[in-house]
Scaffold this motif. Structure first.
Motif, PDB file in Angstrom:
ATOM      1  N   GLU A 214      -9.315  -5.040  -2.431  1.00 35.59           N
ATOM      2  CA  GLU A 214      -8.534  -6.204  -2.838  1.00 35.59           C
ATOM      3  C   GLU A 214      -9.464  -7.125  -3.616  1.00 35.59           C
ATOM      4  O   GLU A 214     -10.470  -7.606  -3.080  1.00 35.59           O
ATOM      5  CB  GLU A 214      -7.964  -6.938  -1.630  1.00 35.59           C
ATOM      6  CG  GLU A 214      -6.845  -6.184  -0.920  1.00 35.59           C
ATOM      7  CD  GLU A 214      -6.284  -6.946   0.264  1.00 35.59           C
ATOM      8  OE1 GLU A 214      -5.221  -6.542   0.775  1.00 35.59           O
ATOM      9  OE2 GLU A 214      -6.912  -7.940   0.693  1.00 35.59           O
TER      10      GLU A 214
ATOM     11  N   ASP B 269     -10.635 -10.486  -5.510  1.00 30.41           N
ATOM     12  CA  ASP B 269     -10.401 -11.929  -5.444  1.00 30.41           C
ATOM     13  C   ASP B 269      -9.652 -12.383  -6.700  1.00 30.41           C
ATOM     14  O   ASP B 269      -9.881 -11.872  -7.797  1.00 30.41           O
ATOM     15  CB  ASP B 269     -11.728 -12.686  -5.360  1.00 30.41           C
ATOM     16  CG  ASP B 269     -12.411 -12.508  -4.011  1.00 30.41           C
ATOM     17  OD1 ASP B 269     -12.031 -11.573  -3.271  1.00 30.41           O
ATOM     18  OD2 ASP B 269     -13.339 -13.280  -3.706  1.00 30.41           O
TER      19      ASP B 269
ATOM     20  N   HIS C  74      -3.908 -12.041  -7.699  1.00 29.42           N
ATOM     21  CA  HIS C  74      -2.707 -12.330  -6.927  1.00 29.42           C
ATOM     22  C   HIS C  74      -1.419 -11.855  -7.622  1.00 29.42           C
ATOM     23  O   HIS C  74      -1.308 -11.923  -8.848  1.00 29.42           O
ATOM     24  CB  HIS C  74      -2.588 -13.842  -6.661  1.00 29.42           C
ATOM     25  CG  HIS C  74      -3.685 -14.384  -5.800  1.00 29.42           C
ATOM     26  ND1 HIS C  74      -4.858 -14.898  -6.324  1.00 29.42           N
ATOM     27  CD2 HIS C  74      -3.794 -14.482  -4.457  1.00 29.42           C
ATOM     28  CE1 HIS C  74      -5.636 -15.303  -5.335  1.00 29.42           C
ATOM     29  NE2 HIS C  74      -5.014 -15.061  -4.194  1.00 29.42           N
ATOM     30  N   GLU C  75      -0.502 -11.372  -6.806  1.00 31.90           N
ATOM     31  CA  GLU C  75       0.842 -11.074  -7.285  1.00 31.90           C
ATOM     32  C   GLU C  75       1.633 -12.379  -7.350  1.00 31.90           C
ATOM     33  O   GLU C  75       1.161 -13.451  -6.951  1.00 31.90           O
ATOM     34  CB  GLU C  75       1.534 -10.088  -6.329  1.00 31.90           C
ATOM     35  CG  GLU C  75       0.826  -8.745  -6.230  1.00 31.90           C
ATOM     36  CD  GLU C  75       1.131  -7.838  -7.415  1.00 31.90           C
ATOM     37  OE1 GLU C  75       1.633  -8.345  -8.437  1.00 31.90           O
ATOM     38  OE2 GLU C  75       0.856  -6.631  -7.300  1.00 31.90           O
ATOM     39  N   GLU C  76       2.880 -12.309  -7.837  1.00 25.25           N
ATOM     40  CA  GLU C  76       3.704 -13.512  -7.950  1.00 25.25           C
ATOM     41  C   GLU C  76       3.978 -14.140  -6.591  1.00 25.25           C
ATOM     42  O   GLU C  76       4.147 -15.356  -6.474  1.00 25.25           O
ATOM     43  CB  GLU C  76       5.024 -13.166  -8.647  1.00 25.25           C
ATOM     44  CG  GLU C  76       4.859 -12.807 -10.124  1.00 25.25           C
ATOM     45  CD  GLU C  76       6.194 -12.556 -10.796  1.00 25.25           C
ATOM     46  OE1 GLU C  76       7.227 -12.672 -10.100  1.00 25.25           O
ATOM     47  OE2 GLU C  76       6.197 -12.255 -11.996  1.00 25.25           O
ATOM     48  N   ASP C  77       4.040 -13.295  -5.544  1.00 22.53           N
ATOM     49  CA  ASP C  77       4.300 -13.828  -4.207  1.00 22.53           C
ATOM     50  C   ASP C  77       3.034 -14.297  -3.512  1.00 22.53           C
ATOM     51  O   ASP C  77       3.061 -14.692  -2.336  1.00 22.53           O
ATOM     52  CB  ASP C  77       5.012 -12.785  -3.342  1.00 22.53           C
ATOM     53  CG  ASP C  77       4.175 -11.518  -3.172  1.00 22.53           C
ATOM     54  OD1 ASP C  77       3.049 -11.471  -3.700  1.00 22.53           O
ATOM     55  OD2 ASP C  77       4.647 -10.591  -2.498  1.00 22.53           O
ATOM     56  N   GLY C  78       1.893 -14.261  -4.220  1.00 27.57           N
ATOM     57  CA  GLY C  78       0.640 -14.728  -3.654  1.00 27.57           C
ATOM     58  C   GLY C  78      -0.171 -13.670  -2.942  1.00 27.57           C
ATOM     59  O   GLY C  78      -1.311 -13.936  -2.523  1.00 27.57           O
ATOM     60  N   SER C  79       0.366 -12.468  -2.781  1.00 27.75           N
ATOM     61  CA  SER C  79      -0.343 -11.400  -2.080  1.00 27.75           C
ATOM     62  C   SER C  79      -1.383 -10.759  -2.997  1.00 27.75           C
ATOM     63  O   SER C  79      -1.305 -10.861  -4.228  1.00 27.75           O
ATOM     64  CB  SER C  79       0.640 -10.340  -1.587  1.00 27.75           C
ATOM     65  OG  SER C  79       1.303  -9.734  -2.695  1.00 27.75           O
ATOM     66  N   LEU C  80      -2.364 -10.099  -2.374  1.00 26.77           N
ATOM     67  CA  LEU C  80      -3.392  -9.392  -3.131  1.00 26.77           C
ATOM     68  C   LEU C  80      -3.053  -7.903  -3.160  1.00 26.77           C
ATOM     69  O   LEU C  80      -2.991  -7.256  -2.112  1.00 26.77           O
ATOM     70  CB  LEU C  80      -4.768  -9.588  -2.481  1.00 26.77           C
ATOM     71  CG  LEU C  80      -5.369 -10.995  -2.534  1.00 26.77           C
ATOM     72  CD1 LEU C  80      -6.685 -11.034  -1.763  1.00 26.77           C
ATOM     73  CD2 LEU C  80      -5.610 -11.414  -3.978  1.00 26.77           C
ATOM     74  N   PRO C  81      -2.831  -7.337  -4.328  1.00 26.21           N
ATOM     75  CA  PRO C  81      -2.542  -5.907  -4.410  1.00 26.21           C
ATOM     76  C   PRO C  81      -3.770  -5.077  -4.038  1.00 26.21           C
ATOM     77  O   PRO C  81      -4.910  -5.494  -4.265  1.00 26.21           O
ATOM     78  CB  PRO C  81      -2.161  -5.700  -5.877  1.00 26.21           C
ATOM     79  CG  PRO C  81      -2.841  -6.798  -6.599  1.00 26.21           C
ATOM     80  CD  PRO C  81      -2.850  -7.974  -5.662  1.00 26.21           C
ATOM     81  N   GLN C  82      -3.540  -3.930  -3.459  1.00 26.01           N
ATOM     82  CA  GLN C  82      -4.620  -3.026  -3.108  1.00 26.01           C
ATOM     83  C   GLN C  82      -4.808  -2.009  -4.232  1.00 26.01           C
ATOM     84  O   GLN C  82      -3.847  -1.382  -4.682  1.00 26.01           O
ATOM     85  CB  GLN C  82      -4.310  -2.318  -1.785  1.00 26.01           C
ATOM     86  CG  GLN C  82      -4.211  -3.296  -0.614  1.00 26.01           C
ATOM     87  CD  GLN C  82      -3.935  -2.605   0.711  1.00 26.01           C
ATOM     88  OE1 GLN C  82      -3.721  -1.392   0.757  1.00 26.01           O
ATOM     89  NE2 GLN C  82      -3.950  -3.369   1.788  1.00 26.01           N
TER      90      GLN C  82
END
Length: 269
Positions: free
Chosen positions: A239, A241, A244-252
């Protein structure tokens, strides 16, 4: 030359000699482990055997000793350059007041001959990196952020200990469209693990911060290991730093092991 300067120089020389002796002892221990594993490879499959973890710890210690040796050697070079006379007094004063990189330049007929055999061997190994891709920090020391790129080593000057590297894919802002070259000290170069040399590979556990090539680019960024490397895929799940995706999550994201290195101390991003 003041007695204080000379004392500091001798103290660093003693420390360099101690590090060399520690490395020699550690190498003997590593060789013993290698012979043990070569003669009885089935031992690693026995419950409770810690041969591989022990060997990994020895390699980590060897890496730390090597890094300490480079740091002490760099300090010695700076001290020698500051103490050795050069030309007229005025010229000597201007040389001492020049930038830090010039202070650390080596003299072919003086400083190199003062290095220990282990340091000279290390410089020889650096010269063998010509033609290889490495991670390089191309931003200066006073930059707000560290920028790391995949570059190709085109020359290693063993006298100045400088790497001449080529950025084969310059950014869009490069008006000329040409490839950029940099001259960098060893402290701003990190070799990548070699796919054909298992001993150069470090296994990073989940949660460890690393520096990795972002997929589809030649830039390296700070990332966190989510899943360690697997033998079948040779990939890490990371992941990054600020990824971020649009929903705030970090893509793997999957990154090959030979594009992942340890995060440098004091990294700024």
């Amino acid at each position: 030359m003041s007695s204080t300067d000379l004392a500091a120089l001798l103290e660093n020389s003693k420390e360099l000699d101690r590090l060399r002796k520690d490395q020699e002892e550690l190498l003997l221990e590593i060789n013993k482990m290698h012979k043990k594993l070569q003669s009885t490879p089935e031992i690693v499959e026995k419950p409770g055997d810690n041969s591989l973890s022990r060997l990994r710890m020895l390699y980590i210690q060897a890496k730390e000793l090597s890094e300490s040796e480079v740091n002490i050697s760099t300090q010695l070079l700076g001290q020698l350059d500051a103490l050795l006379p050069s030309g007229t007094p005025g010229q000597h004063r201007r040389r001492i007041e020049s930038n830090e990189q010039k202070k650390k330049r080596m003299k072919p007929d003086s400083d190199v001959t003062r290095l220990s055999p282990s340091v000279r061997n290390q410089l020889d190994s650096l010269a063998n990196m010509k033609g290889e891709q490495v991670a390089a920090r191309v931003t200066p020391e006073d930059a707000e952020k560290d920028e790391w790129f995949v570059v190709k080593v085109i020359h290693v000057d063993k006298e100045t200990r400088e790497f001449e590297v080529l950025d084969e894919e310059p950014g869009d802002e490069e008006e000329s469209g040409g490839q950029r070259k940099y001259k960098l000290p060893p402290s701003r170069i990190i070799p990548f693990p070699k796919r054909t040399d298992p001993s150069s590979i470090l296994d990073f556990p989940p949660g460890r911060h690393v520096l990795a090539v972002y997929p589809g680019t030649t830039a390296l960024y700070k990332a966190t290991v989510v899943q360690p490397r697997k033998r079948k895929t040779d990939d890490y799940v990371l992941e990054f730093d600020d990824d971020h995706e649009e929903d705030g999550s970090l893509p793997q994201r999957l990154v090959p092991f030979h594009r992942v290195v340890a995060l440098p101390e004091g990294h700024r991003q």
